[in-house]
Design an enzyme around this catalytic site. Structure first.
Site, PDB file in Angstrom:
ATOM      1  CG  ASP A 302      -2.149   0.923   0.961  1.00 11.69           C
ATOM      2  OD1 ASP A 302      -2.063   1.800   0.071  1.00 11.69           O
ATOM      3  OD2 ASP A 302      -3.164   0.788   1.665  1.00 11.69           O
TER       4      ASP A 302
HETATM    5  C1  NOJ Z   1      -3.903   4.059   0.002  1.00  6.72           C
HETATM    6  C2  NOJ Z   1      -5.093   3.150   0.000  1.00  6.72           C
HETATM    7  O1  NOJ Z   1      -5.120   2.417   1.220  1.00  6.72           O
HETATM    8  C3  NOJ Z   1      -5.111   2.185  -1.177  1.00  6.72           C
HETATM    9  O2  NOJ Z   1      -6.326   1.485  -1.176  1.00  6.72           O
HETATM   10  C4  NOJ Z   1      -4.922   2.927  -2.459  1.00  6.72           C
HETATM   11  O3  NOJ Z   1      -4.964   2.050  -3.552  1.00  6.72           O
HETATM   12  C5  NOJ Z   1      -3.601   3.686  -2.411  1.00  6.72           C
HETATM   13  N1  NOJ Z   1      -3.618   4.611  -1.293  1.00  6.72           N
HETATM   14  C6  NOJ Z   1      -3.327   4.467  -3.688  1.00  6.72           C
HETATM   15  O4  NOJ Z   1      -4.207   5.530  -3.774  1.00  6.72           O
END
Ligand code: NOJ
Length: 817
Positions: A302
């Site tokens: 993530d």
């Molecule tokens: C953080 C989020 O938790 C995730 O779901 C997302 O894909 C990424 N940011 C990118 O935006």
């Protein structure tokens, strides 16, 4: 938020791999749940054993040819190029892997997910996961996934950061439950599988996320010191402490469906898991995902979820996103845990080059498998670059050559699909005296700040006061190109009846007024009240009520209007305290239905579509009735002290309410129709293996994507017969709940667990047989001692009904002799 200081000591002795664990303390008060650090941790519950090395991809499950192409590609790369392939860099998309022009590789574009291609113009906003799950419709789930996949691809995205099975919905309060599907692993598993197949059939890589244990937003990331100094952590992120059985039977379950469906990539989650960061947790990534489930693709972090270089690489992480250091990984100039550090680690022998090779092979195999190397794969839409506030062109460190049509319209005819889906997923919770469908009323009153047009733009939705809501906030939202409000759609429909429509959209005014003053001189035949509930990433919900004094709005309207119909746009659970009010004649839960929201609702209100959605969670009588609240505070100051003990184990949502016989308002699986259905009293169980009984233990077969193939073998077919006994055509959702044998199944097994459902459309008077195929996994529990799925001896009860608490017919059967 008052914090209750007197802690309720709940000491549990739990057998985990033969060892005992002394559970933590919990404060059960509303929205301040304190979990002090537990210092007596034994066994793998609360700490994570090392599982090394990271398994190499084998291409099992049909990816063999693509794997060979990936190997041939990797053989031509320098170590620096390999490091580029595993490290994100600022660019036009939310995540970017640079091109290697000398090999004709054009790079990778990764975009959010999971209800739209978010960083895009002229793209559709589909319904959220919670709405899709409320459809209980496999076909709808696939169609949604496929249509969305086509839009990602047409915009030049190789990877869709979708779908979501974590959060699963452990806590009713979690801020991102709406991005996922249902508070149940079986329904979520089916939804994951259909969505992934849809995305990938459209030629886009799916990314099931967030792996694993991402069940709350509070403290999902570490707290850095006030200066934001890299490495200076005040508190490490919360640790989701999950025991082995709960892991397998609840949280890992839908991710296993995702691997089985052939998902290309996985995104590991922000928080810690049993003590170590999920993105460097070798037990989860190497052990469970790549080992036990035979996952052949790659794991990306993530955004900013990588907290080490070598440890993460060894722990199974294959791609660092977005690549830089600092919170959310956007401090690219400060370097990366991967990038040059990965090159150095290989060059100095700390990390074997074979591991780096496997990382790149895992990244390139699904790329080839999905034909993304084809000449006609669309270029990244140049408009993306300027829409991407995350890594605007001013932040780019490498060159991106953006070509092709800018601002291309990729919406096709998806508006019609979204409208149909929105109606099909709407849940009718109450309908007395035939309040719905509407019968051409000549006078309609519309109430509530959720009824009208957005007042703060069609850009990503926010928690603004005036305007309808169709998505939550954060990375999982969508950029609307238009939004049909309920007011707009109802006015258009009412015009056909030459009806009078009056509307009051100011909740404060409605809640504090005598509404009869508002509608003089014409008394409306129906009062339609539109309420909304916001939820967003990085924040848990503080209550389960509707927002903006919505409850007071209902009471105020219902006081004077004896035909009050309430419609909620919501991220999920709302407690609906006015549900039994005699003047509230109908309630519709629409969740977040996408850009055609108003049309979908009007189709239901006017009876063009007969509602057939079912709740993908339980609506309790009170917010405090739910267990497993998020941990929102700690009373110690140690860096590692944020802990969340999943000591409710399997008892989330209906599993909990059923185990403790707690009265609820509307149970999991509940939903009404404009017609009525009956289930015949006979439930048949037929063997699909040629033998009436089966072994307790699965045959040990070589692991394929999804795990031991024996677990996916259909052993029995349970059949029942359903009839439309009403006057109009409609769809119903017979559901199968399995009760495991008592005595032979370990303690803590929920009384009933969903193990089958099927949506069936029937004409008035029509009868059809419905079947529920039971796979070996469906009849097994995870045995922590033998580390195996076992079918217990003794008699199972197969309960078939219309919800988790509306069981109409049962059969008993003992599969193991
Ligand atoms: C953080 C989020 O938790 C995730 O779901 C997302 O894909 C990424 N940011 C990118 O935006």
């Amino acid at each position: 938020m008052a914090s209750k200081l007197a802690l309720v000591l709940s000491t549990l002795l739990l057998a985990v791999n033969g060892q005992a664990y002394d559970g933590g303390d919990r404060d059960e008060d509303a929205f301040s749940w304190v979990q002090p650090l537990n210092t007596t941790i034994l066994g793998p519950y609360g700490h994570s054993p090392a599982v090394l090395p990271s398994p190499n991809a084998t291409g099992a499950g049909g990816w063999e040819e693509a794997l060979q192409k990936a190997k041939d590609f990797v053989a031509q790369l320098t170590v620096e190029e390999k490091a580029d392939m595993i490290t994100g860099t600022p660019g036009p998309c939310v995540g970017n892997i640079v091109a290697i022009p000398r090999l004709g590789f054009k790079g990778l574009c990764l975009q959010d997910g999971p209800l739209a291609i978010r960083v895009a113009d002229y793209a559709s906003v589909f319904m959220a996961g919670v709405s899709a799950a409320a459809s209980w419709d496999r076909d709808l789930l696939y169609e949604r996934g496929y249509a969305m996949g086509r839009e990602f691809r047409a915009k030049g995205a190789h990877v869709a950061l979708s779908p979501v099975a974590g959060p699963l919905g452990r806590s009713a309060y979690s801020g991102r439950n709406w991005e996922g599907f249902a508070a149940d692993p079986y329904l979520t598993g089916v939804a994951m599988e259909e969505t992934i197949m849809g995305h990938q059939d459209a030629g886009v890589q799916a990314t099931p996320k967030h792996f694993i244990g991402n069940e709350q937003e509070t403290m999902r990331n570490p707290l850095y010191d006030v200066n934001g100094t890299v490495g200076a952590v005040t508190f490490e992120a919360i640790s989701s402490n999950i025991d082995d059985r709960t892991m397998h039977e609840l949280y890992l379950w839908p991710f296993a469906n995702a691997v089985k469906a052939g998902a290309a990539s996985f995104m590991c989650s922000y928080q810690r898991l049993n003590g170590s960061y999920a993105c460097e947790n070798s037990k989860a990534q190497n052990g469970l995902l790549k080992g036990e489930l035979g996952f052949q693709g790659y794991i990306m972090s993530d955004w900013g979820g990588t907290h080490s270089g070598v440890a993460s690489i060894e722990g199974g992480l294959d791609m660092n996103m977005p690549g830089g250091l600092g919170s959310y990984g956007v401090n690219w100039k400060a370097g990366s845990y991967f990038g040059a550090n990965a090159t150095a680690a290989v060059n100095n022998g700390t990390v074997p080059e074979s591991r780096l090779d496997d990382m790149v092979i895992r990244i390139m195999t699904p790329y080839y498998f999905l034909g993304q190397d084809a000449e006609d794969f669309p270029s990244v839409d140049p408009s993306t670059a300027n829409l991407n506030t995350f890594s605007p062109p001013s932040s780019w460190l490498r060159e991106f050559n953006l070509t092709g049509e800018s601002s291309r319209d990729v919406r096709e005819d998806h508006g019609g699909l979204i409208r149909r889906h929105g109606a099909e997923a709407t849940v009718l919770l109450k309908n007395v005296d035939g309040a719905l469908p509407l019968k051409h009323p000549k006078s309609i009153a519309i109430f509530g700040n959720d009824a009208g047009d957005d007042t703060e733009g069609y850009y990503n939705q926010q928690n603004f006061e005036f305007g309808t809501l169709t998505a939550g906030g954060g990375s999982g939202t969508g950029r609307l190109t238009y939004l049909i409000s309920p007011s707009e759609a109802i006015k258009a429909r009412a015009a056909q009846d030459k009806a009078l429509v009056q509307q009051w959209l100011n909740n404060t005014l409605i809640a504090t007024s005598n509404v009869t003053d508002l509608w003089i001189p014409v008394v409306p035949e129906v009062c339609l009240v539109f309420l909304k509930t916001w939820a967003e990433e990085a924040k848990d919900r503080e209550h389960l009520s509707v927002d903006w004094h919505g409850d007071d709005v209902v009471y105020s309207v219902a006081k004077s209007c004896n035909n009050t119909v309430v419609v909620t746009h919501s991220s999920g659970i709302n407690t609906l305290p006015w549900a039994d009010h005699p003047n509230v004649t109908a309630i519709l839960a629409v969740h977040y239905p996408g850009q055609e929201s108003g049309n979908s609702i009007a189709d239901i209100l006017y009876g063009d579509v007969n509602p057939s959605g079912r709740l993908p969670y339980t609506i309790a009588l009170n917010g405090s009735d739910y267990n497993a609240p998020p941990t929102t505070a700690i009373n110690t100051t140690g860096v590692y002290d944020w802990q969340s003990w999943f000591d409710e184990k399997l008892e989330i949502d209906y599993r909990y309410f059923d185990a403790h016989d707690i009265k609820v308002r509307y149970e999991f699986g509940f939903g009404l129709s404009y017609t009525t259905f009956e289930l015949a009293n006979a439930v048949e169980v037929e063997s699909c293996t040629g033998s009436e009984t089966v072994s307790s233990r699965p045959e040990a077969q070589p692991v394929m994507p999804g795990g031991n193939p024996a677990l996916w073998e259909v052993l029995y077919n349970v059949t029942a017969s359903v009839t439309n006994t009403g006057g109009v055509a409609g769809a119903t959702v017979p559901q199968l709940y399995v009760t495991f044998p008592s005595g032979t199944t370990p303690a803590g097994t929920p009384p009933k667990q969903l193990r089958g459902f099927t949506k069936k459309t029937l004409q008035p008077g029509e009868t059809a047989e419905v079947g529920f195929e039971l796979m070996r996994r469906d009849l097994s529990y995870w045995d922590v001692v033998s580390q195996e799925w076992l079918i217990p001896e003794g008699e199972f009860v197969f309960n078939v009904g219309f919800s988790s608490r509306d069981i109409r017919a049962t059969a008993k059967f003992a599969p193991v002799a």
